[in-house]
Scaffold this motif. Structure first.
Motif, PDB file in Angstrom:
ATOM      1  N   ALA A  77      61.098  34.364  21.164  1.00 18.62           N
ATOM      2  CA  ALA A  77      61.802  35.643  21.279  1.00 18.62           C
ATOM      3  C   ALA A  77      60.921  36.681  21.962  1.00 18.62           C
ATOM      4  N   SER A  78      61.538  37.514  22.799  1.00 19.07           N
ATOM      5  CA  SER A  78      60.806  38.591  23.456  1.00 19.07           C
ATOM      6  C   SER A  78      60.629  39.762  22.496  1.00 19.07           C
ATOM      7  N   LYS A  79      59.736  40.664  22.835  1.00 13.33           N
ATOM      8  CA  LYS A  79      59.522  41.847  21.999  1.00 13.33           C
ATOM      9  C   LYS A  79      60.788  42.698  21.933  1.00 13.33           C
ATOM     10  N   ASN A  80      61.490  42.791  23.049  1.00 13.25           N
ATOM     11  CA  ASN A  80      62.713  43.589  23.072  1.00 13.25           C
ATOM     12  C   ASN A  80      63.768  42.997  22.147  1.00 13.25           C
ATOM     13  N   GLU A  81      63.908  41.669  22.166  1.00 13.24           N
ATOM     14  CA  GLU A  81      64.867  40.996  21.276  1.00 13.24           C
ATOM     15  C   GLU A  81      64.510  41.231  19.810  1.00 13.24           C
ATOM     16  N   LEU A  82      63.235  41.124  19.498  1.00 13.25           N
ATOM     17  CA  LEU A  82      62.794  41.326  18.113  1.00 13.25           C
ATOM     18  C   LEU A  82      62.991  42.773  17.679  1.00 13.25           C
ATOM     19  N   ASN A 100      67.782  46.569   9.762  1.00 13.60           N
ATOM     20  CA  ASN A 100      67.608  47.834   9.030  1.00 13.60           C
ATOM     21  C   ASN A 100      68.945  48.537   8.810  1.00 13.60           C
ATOM     22  N   SER A 101      69.838  48.428   9.797  1.00 18.69           N
ATOM     23  CA  SER A 101      71.125  49.140   9.720  1.00 18.69           C
ATOM     24  C   SER A 101      72.010  48.615   8.595  1.00 18.69           C
ATOM     25  N   ILE A 102      71.759  47.369   8.153  1.00 21.79           N
ATOM     26  CA  ILE A 102      72.533  46.830   7.020  1.00 21.79           C
ATOM     27  C   ILE A 102      71.640  46.654   5.781  1.00 21.79           C
ATOM     28  N   ASN A 103      70.507  47.363   5.793  1.00 21.96           N
ATOM     29  CA  ASN A 103      69.591  47.403   4.641  1.00 21.96           C
ATOM     30  C   ASN A 103      69.009  46.035   4.271  1.00 21.96           C
ATOM     31  N   GLU A 104      68.816  45.186   5.261  1.00 20.97           N
ATOM     32  CA  GLU A 104      68.180  43.887   5.018  1.00 20.97           C
ATOM     33  C   GLU A 104      66.689  44.011   5.319  1.00 20.97           C
ATOM     34  N   PHE A 105      66.003  44.761   4.457  1.00 22.39           N
ATOM     35  CA  PHE A 105      64.620  45.130   4.744  1.00 22.39           C
ATOM     36  C   PHE A 105      63.635  43.967   4.589  1.00 22.39           C
ATOM     37  N   ASP A 106      63.951  43.017   3.726  1.00 20.13           N
ATOM     38  CA  ASP A 106      63.057  41.862   3.594  1.00 20.13           C
ATOM     39  C   ASP A 106      63.035  41.040   4.880  1.00 20.13           C
ATOM     40  N   LEU A 107      64.191  40.943   5.554  1.00 17.33           N
ATOM     41  CA  LEU A 107      64.272  40.223   6.820  1.00 17.33           C
ATOM     42  C   LEU A 107      63.668  41.034   7.965  1.00 17.33           C
ATOM     43  N   SER A 108      63.916  42.341   7.955  1.00 17.37           N
ATOM     44  CA  SER A 108      63.351  43.181   9.023  1.00 17.37           C
ATOM     45  C   SER A 108      61.827  43.246   8.913  1.00 17.37           C
ATOM     46  N   ALA A 109      61.298  43.143   7.688  1.00 14.35           N
ATOM     47  CA  ALA A 109      59.845  43.119   7.508  1.00 14.35           C
ATOM     48  C   ALA A 109      59.255  41.867   8.149  1.00 14.35           C
ATOM     49  N   LEU A 110      59.992  40.765   8.059  1.00 15.99           N
ATOM     50  CA  LEU A 110      59.546  39.518   8.676  1.00 15.99           C
ATOM     51  C   LEU A 110      59.482  39.669  10.199  1.00 15.99           C
ATOM     52  N   VAL A 111      60.487  40.320  10.763  1.00 15.57           N
ATOM     53  CA  VAL A 111      60.522  40.542  12.217  1.00 15.57           C
ATOM     54  C   VAL A 111      59.425  41.527  12.635  1.00 15.57           C
ATOM     55  N   LEU A 158      56.344  41.180  15.311  1.00 14.87           N
ATOM     56  CA  LEU A 158      56.132  42.163  16.386  1.00 14.87           C
ATOM     57  C   LEU A 158      54.705  42.695  16.389  1.00 14.87           C
ATOM     58  N   LEU A 159      54.187  42.988  15.209  1.00 17.49           N
ATOM     59  CA  LEU A 159      52.866  43.613  15.099  1.00 17.49           C
ATOM     60  C   LEU A 159      51.723  42.605  15.260  1.00 17.49           C
ATOM     61  N   ASN A 160      52.060  41.333  15.397  1.00 17.86           N
ATOM     62  CA  ASN A 160      51.027  40.360  15.732  1.00 17.86           C
ATOM     63  C   ASN A 160      50.523  40.575  17.159  1.00 17.86           C
ATOM     64  N   PRO A 171      50.954  43.977  19.192  1.00 19.76           N
ATOM     65  CA  PRO A 171      51.566  45.315  19.276  1.00 19.76           C
ATOM     66  C   PRO A 171      51.424  46.024  20.620  1.00 19.76           C
ATOM     67  N   ALA A 172      50.830  45.366  21.597  1.00 18.99           N
ATOM     68  CA  ALA A 172      50.622  46.023  22.895  1.00 18.99           C
ATOM     69  C   ALA A 172      51.954  46.497  23.486  1.00 18.99           C
ATOM     70  N   GLY A 173      52.003  47.778  23.835  1.00 18.41           N
ATOM     71  CA  GLY A 173      53.198  48.344  24.449  1.00 18.41           C
ATOM     72  C   GLY A 173      54.272  48.777  23.477  1.00 18.41           C
ATOM     73  N   LEU A 174      54.042  48.588  22.193  1.00 18.74           N
ATOM     74  CA  LEU A 174      55.036  48.965  21.180  1.00 18.74           C
ATOM     75  C   LEU A 174      54.725  50.341  20.603  1.00 18.74           C
ATOM     76  N   PRO A 175      55.745  51.053  20.099  1.00 20.17           N
ATOM     77  CA  PRO A 175      55.506  52.374  19.488  1.00 20.17           C
ATOM     78  C   PRO A 175      54.593  52.265  18.262  1.00 20.17           C
ATOM     79  N   LYS A 176      53.684  53.206  18.142  1.00 21.10           N
ATOM     80  CA  LYS A 176      52.763  53.220  16.998  1.00 21.10           C
ATOM     81  C   LYS A 176      53.515  53.410  15.678  1.00 21.10           C
ATOM     82  N   ALA A 177      54.690  54.016  15.770  1.00 18.73           N
ATOM     83  CA  ALA A 177      55.477  54.268  14.556  1.00 18.73           C
ATOM     84  C   ALA A 177      55.872  52.979  13.842  1.00 18.73           C
ATOM     85  N   LEU A 178      55.819  51.842  14.541  1.00 19.09           N
ATOM     86  CA  LEU A 178      56.169  50.577  13.900  1.00 19.09           C
ATOM     87  C   LEU A 178      55.208  50.226  12.774  1.00 19.09           C
ATOM     88  N   PHE A 179      53.955  50.676  12.902  1.00 15.45           N
ATOM     89  CA  PHE A 179      52.976  50.396  11.853  1.00 15.45           C
ATOM     90  C   PHE A 179      53.353  51.108  10.559  1.00 15.45           C
TER      91      PHE A 179
END
Length: 220
Positions: A94-99, A107-118, A122-124, A126-134
């Motif tokens: 999967a690309s970073k954009n897809e993830l 997140n929009s359906i409150n599936e936070f355990d799954l979004s944490a996995l994604v 992503l943070l493995n 993090p180059a080019g990603l918003p710092k807010a993801l941390f």
């Protein structure tokens, strides 16, 4: 490769349907040719991509159905999807954009355990990603762990503080961590820094209330 596979599959299916509904005397041989074409298409695709190609399609279909399900149905499927999603993420296909988009949808359906996995994937890289993801990842883990500073929350918070030391969520959580450790001076500093950077009045009020509690503790 996925585009070529999809195009070939559509053409093969169209040919198959055309033959089924036609009145030609050549229907039976043509059906056989069409069926062989479909088998060849799938074989060619999965030989070139391996099992990861199958996992991609299987996981994608399962995910899309998951988003359409009710909250009750999602609850029953969550464990299986967690395993499927983890296996797919390990393929690194999967690309970073897809993830990033998938994380937002979860997140929009409150599936936070799954979004944490994604987010973890992503943070493995993090180059080019918003710092807010941390800070987002740390906050989600904090909520999932019943608002306690477990080992994984502390580890994520430390990394977030290194990567985004001015993030208000990070500063707020650092203040709370210090407060629970009864390091009131550090807590006051973190919350004071956060307060100076927050724009929303509701969030400011929460920090002010925390500071009032802190002052009462310090004066005891």
């Amino acid at each position: 490769m996925l585009f070529i596979f999809s195009l070939t599959l559509v053409i093969s299916l169209a040919l198959y349907l055309f033959i089924v509904f036609s009145k030609s005397n050549l229907k039976r041989p043509a059906l056989l040719v069409s069926f062989i074409s479909l088998i060849f298409t799938f074989t060619l695709y999965f030989q070139s991509t391996g099992l990861t190609g199958f996992k991609y399609i299987e996981t994608y279909i399962y995910l899309e159905n998951f988003f359409l399900d009710s909250e009750e149905s999602r609850h029953l499927k969550r464990g299986k999807l967690f395993i499927k999603l983890k296996e797919y993420l390990e393929t690194k296909k999967a690309s970073k954009n897809e993830l990033y988009l998938l994380k937002n949808r979860l997140n929009s359906i409150n599936e936070f355990d799954l979004s944490a996995l994604v987010l973890e994937e992503l943070l493995n890289d993090p180059a080019g990603l918003p710092k807010a993801l941390f800070s987002e990842y740390t906050q989600i883990l904090f909520l999932l762990d019943n608002r306690t500073f477990t080992d994984r929350v502390r580890k994520a918070l430390l990394r977030a503080f290194i990567e985004a030391p001015q993030d208000t969520v990070v500063l707020t959580l650092k203040g709370l961590e210090a407060f629970q450790l009864e390091d009131f001076d550090k807590a006051e500093k973190y919350w004071g820094d956060a307060l100076s950077k927050i724009d929303k009045e509701e969030e400011k009020e929460l920090i002010k209330k925390s500071l009032k509690t802190l002052y009462l503790k310090k004066n005891q």
